[in-house]
Design an enzyme around this catalytic site. Structure first.
Site, PDB file in Angstrom:
ATOM      1  N   ASP A 141      38.645  36.274  39.493  1.00 53.70           N
ATOM      2  CA  ASP A 141      39.301  36.725  40.720  1.00 53.70           C
ATOM      3  C   ASP A 141      38.262  37.239  41.704  1.00 53.70           C
ATOM      4  OD1 ASP A 141      41.828  39.235  41.581  1.00 53.70           O
ATOM      5  OD2 ASP A 141      41.344  37.287  42.465  1.00 53.70           O
ATOM      6  N   LYS A 144      35.564  32.984  45.753  1.00 52.56           N
ATOM      7  CA  LYS A 144      36.164  31.700  45.322  1.00 52.56           C
ATOM      8  C   LYS A 144      35.116  30.601  45.169  1.00 52.56           C
ATOM      9  CE  LYS A 144      39.480  34.388  45.517  1.00 52.56           C
ATOM     10  NZ  LYS A 144      39.632  35.214  44.300  1.00 52.56           N
ATOM     11  N   ASP A 169      42.747  33.248  39.430  1.00 53.16           N
ATOM     12  CA  ASP A 169      43.659  33.637  40.514  1.00 53.16           C
ATOM     13  C   ASP A 169      43.376  32.791  41.751  1.00 53.16           C
ATOM     14  OD1 ASP A 169      44.286  36.590  42.553  1.00 53.16           O
ATOM     15  OD2 ASP A 169      45.673  35.053  41.842  1.00 53.16           O
ATOM     16  N   ASN A 170      44.361  32.664  42.644  1.00 50.87           N
ATOM     17  CA  ASN A 170      44.183  32.101  43.986  1.00 50.87           C
ATOM     18  C   ASN A 170      43.834  30.620  44.037  1.00 50.87           C
ATOM     19  OD1 ASN A 170      42.445  35.101  44.210  1.00 50.87           O
ATOM     20  ND2 ASN A 170      44.427  34.795  45.250  1.00 50.87           N
ATOM     21  N   GLU A 199      49.989  37.485  46.531  1.00 42.35           N
ATOM     22  CA  GLU A 199      50.413  38.869  46.319  1.00 42.35           C
ATOM     23  C   GLU A 199      51.093  39.457  47.569  1.00 42.35           C
ATOM     24  OE1 GLU A 199      47.370  37.742  45.539  1.00 42.35           O
ATOM     25  OE2 GLU A 199      45.792  38.850  46.543  1.00 42.35           O
TER      26      GLU A 199
HETATM   27  O1  LIG Z   1      38.825  36.636  48.607  1.00 41.57           O
HETATM   28  C1  LIG Z   1      39.505  37.039  47.660  1.00 41.57           C
HETATM   29  N1  LIG Z   1      38.954  37.584  46.585  1.00 41.57           N
HETATM   30  C2  LIG Z   1      37.510  37.754  46.553  1.00 41.57           C
HETATM   31  C3  LIG Z   1      37.214  38.928  45.683  1.00 41.57           C
HETATM   32  C4  LIG Z   1      36.011  39.435  45.633  1.00 41.57           C
HETATM   33  C5  LIG Z   1      35.732  40.634  44.822  1.00 41.57           C
HETATM   34  O2  LIG Z   1      34.900  40.247  43.724  1.00 41.57           O
HETATM   35  C6  LIG Z   1      33.708  41.024  43.783  1.00 41.57           C
HETATM   36  N2  LIG Z   1      32.672  40.276  43.118  1.00 41.57           N
HETATM   37  C7  LIG Z   1      31.820  39.383  43.671  1.00 41.57           C
HETATM   38  N3  LIG Z   1      31.016  38.878  42.683  1.00 41.57           N
HETATM   39  C8  LIG Z   1      31.403  39.468  41.549  1.00 41.57           C
HETATM   40  C9  LIG Z   1      30.818  39.161  40.219  1.00 41.57           C
HETATM   41  F1  LIG Z   1      31.763  39.231  39.282  1.00 41.57           F
HETATM   42  F2  LIG Z   1      30.379  37.927  40.237  1.00 41.57           F
HETATM   43  F3  LIG Z   1      29.832  39.984  39.920  1.00 41.57           F
HETATM   44  C10 LIG Z   1      32.408  40.357  41.789  1.00 41.57           C
HETATM   45  C11 LIG Z   1      33.515  41.319  45.249  1.00 41.57           C
HETATM   46  O3  LIG Z   1      32.617  42.386  45.432  1.00 41.57           O
HETATM   47  C12 LIG Z   1      34.940  41.671  45.617  1.00 41.57           C
HETATM   48  O4  LIG Z   1      35.296  42.947  45.152  1.00 41.57           O
HETATM   49  C13 LIG Z   1      40.982  36.980  47.726  1.00 41.57           C
HETATM   50  C14 LIG Z   1      41.559  36.698  48.967  1.00 41.57           C
HETATM   51  C15 LIG Z   1      42.943  36.644  49.076  1.00 41.57           C
HETATM   52  N4  LIG Z   1      43.495  36.347  50.349  1.00 41.57           N
HETATM   53  O5  LIG Z   1      44.752  36.268  50.469  1.00 41.57           O
HETATM   54  O6  LIG Z   1      42.712  36.188  51.320  1.00 41.57           O
HETATM   55  C16 LIG Z   1      43.777  36.875  47.981  1.00 41.57           C
HETATM   56  C17 LIG Z   1      43.190  37.155  46.743  1.00 41.57           C
HETATM   57  O7  LIG Z   1      43.963  37.375  45.626  1.00 41.57           O
HETATM   58  C18 LIG Z   1      41.799  37.190  46.599  1.00 41.57           C
HETATM   59  O8  LIG Z   1      41.286  37.435  45.350  1.00 41.57           O
HETATM   60 MG   LIG Z   2      42.798  37.227  43.858  1.00 52.90          MG
END
Ligand SMILES: O=C(NC/C=C/[C@H]1O[C@@H](n2cnc(C(F)(F)F)c2)[C@H](O)[C@@H]1O)c1cc([N+](=O)[O-])cc(O)c1O
Ligand SMILES: [Mg+2]
Length: 214
Positions: A141, A144, A169-170, A199
């Site tokens: 999650d 992407k 997810d997504n 969501e």
């Molecule tokens: O962009 C979305 N999610 C991106 C989520 C990103 C999250 O994952 C972390 N991360 C990055 N690399 C790592 C790791 F693990 F590699 F270290 C962890 C980022 O700092 C952030 O907290 C999103 C967008 C929508 N939306 O409706 O736009 C809906 C959703 O459910 C979504 O999840």
């Molecule tokens: Mg998500």
């Protein structure tokens, strides 16, 4: 200066939820996101599908990519058997700080290890640093465009075994077309789609469950 949305989400948890009660933490975040501010948690509808996949699998070793505020971290950890462990990776230090407090409020810190950093740095170190052989369950999650490269990296690092379940997810919104194409066409996966909604909205989204065949 103005607070951030994750800070306001944490305040809502501390105001509405009962310490040590994971379900009340989940409900408080869902209430905040429905009635105050939308946030990118997996949410209650897709969260119920996540719950059923975890409950059926009863995993001992879990990896979550993308902690954000810890909503799905709490959802998963509350269902794990005693002794099971969840490692969750978060890149953003501010989000990680909020997630630690959400996890603590739920009383689940003993089951969860939140690691700050990038997936390409930490996935290759899972074995020597955390003593992990293979994962039973992985929840994707995070960014992407990282789903596919990180899945290939987990394969290359020998972190997946016959029967490991990946849940993404997504897969519709925002969408992960390269990842979907891979897991649906690769002979190494048995993949299935769980249709749901983005969501807290009426937009279509869904989860893709992919079983690694070894
Ligand atoms: O962009 C979305 N999610 C991106 C989520 C990103 C999250 O994952 C972390 N991360 C990055 N690399 C790592 C790791 F693990 F590699 F270290 C962890 C980022 O700092 C952030 O907290 C999103 C967008 C929508 N939306 O409706 O736009 C809906 C959703 O459910 C979504 O999840
Ligand atoms: Mg998500």
């Amino acid at each position: 200066t103005r607070s951030t949305r994750p800070q306001r989400l944490l305040k809502a948890v501390q105001k509405r939820a009962t310490r040590g009660d994971p379900q009340s933490v989940i409900s408080a975040i869902d209430h905040f996101c429905r009635h105050s501010e939308w946030a990118m948690n997996v949410g209650d509808e897709k969260g119920s599908i996540l719950d059923s996949v975890v409950s059926e699998l009863n995993p001992e070793k879990v990896l979550e990519l993308g902690t954000y505020c810890g909503y799905s971290t709490v959802r998963i950890a509350r269902l794990l058997p005693p002794g099971a462990r969840l490692i969750t990776l978060e890149f953003n230090a501010d989000y990680a700080a909020i997630a630690r407090q959400v996890i603590s409020w739920a009383g689940l810190e003993d089951k969860i290890q939140l690691v700050e950093g990038a997936s390409e740095d930490w996935i290759p170190r899972m074995k020597e640093h955390f003593g992990i052989e293979t994962f039973d369950f992985v929840f994707l999650d995070h960014w992407k465009d990282r789903y596919l490269p990180d899945t290939k990296l987990m394969e290359d690092c020998g972190l997946l075994r016959k029967g490991t379940v990946l849940l993404a997810d997504n897969v519709i919104c925002p969408g992960v077309p390269d990842y979907l194409e891979y897991v649906r066409n690769s002979l190494s996966y048995k993949s299935s789609y769980f249709k749901s909604h983005l969501e807290y909205t009426k937009a279509e989204d869904g989860l893709e469950k992919s079983v690694f065949l070894g």
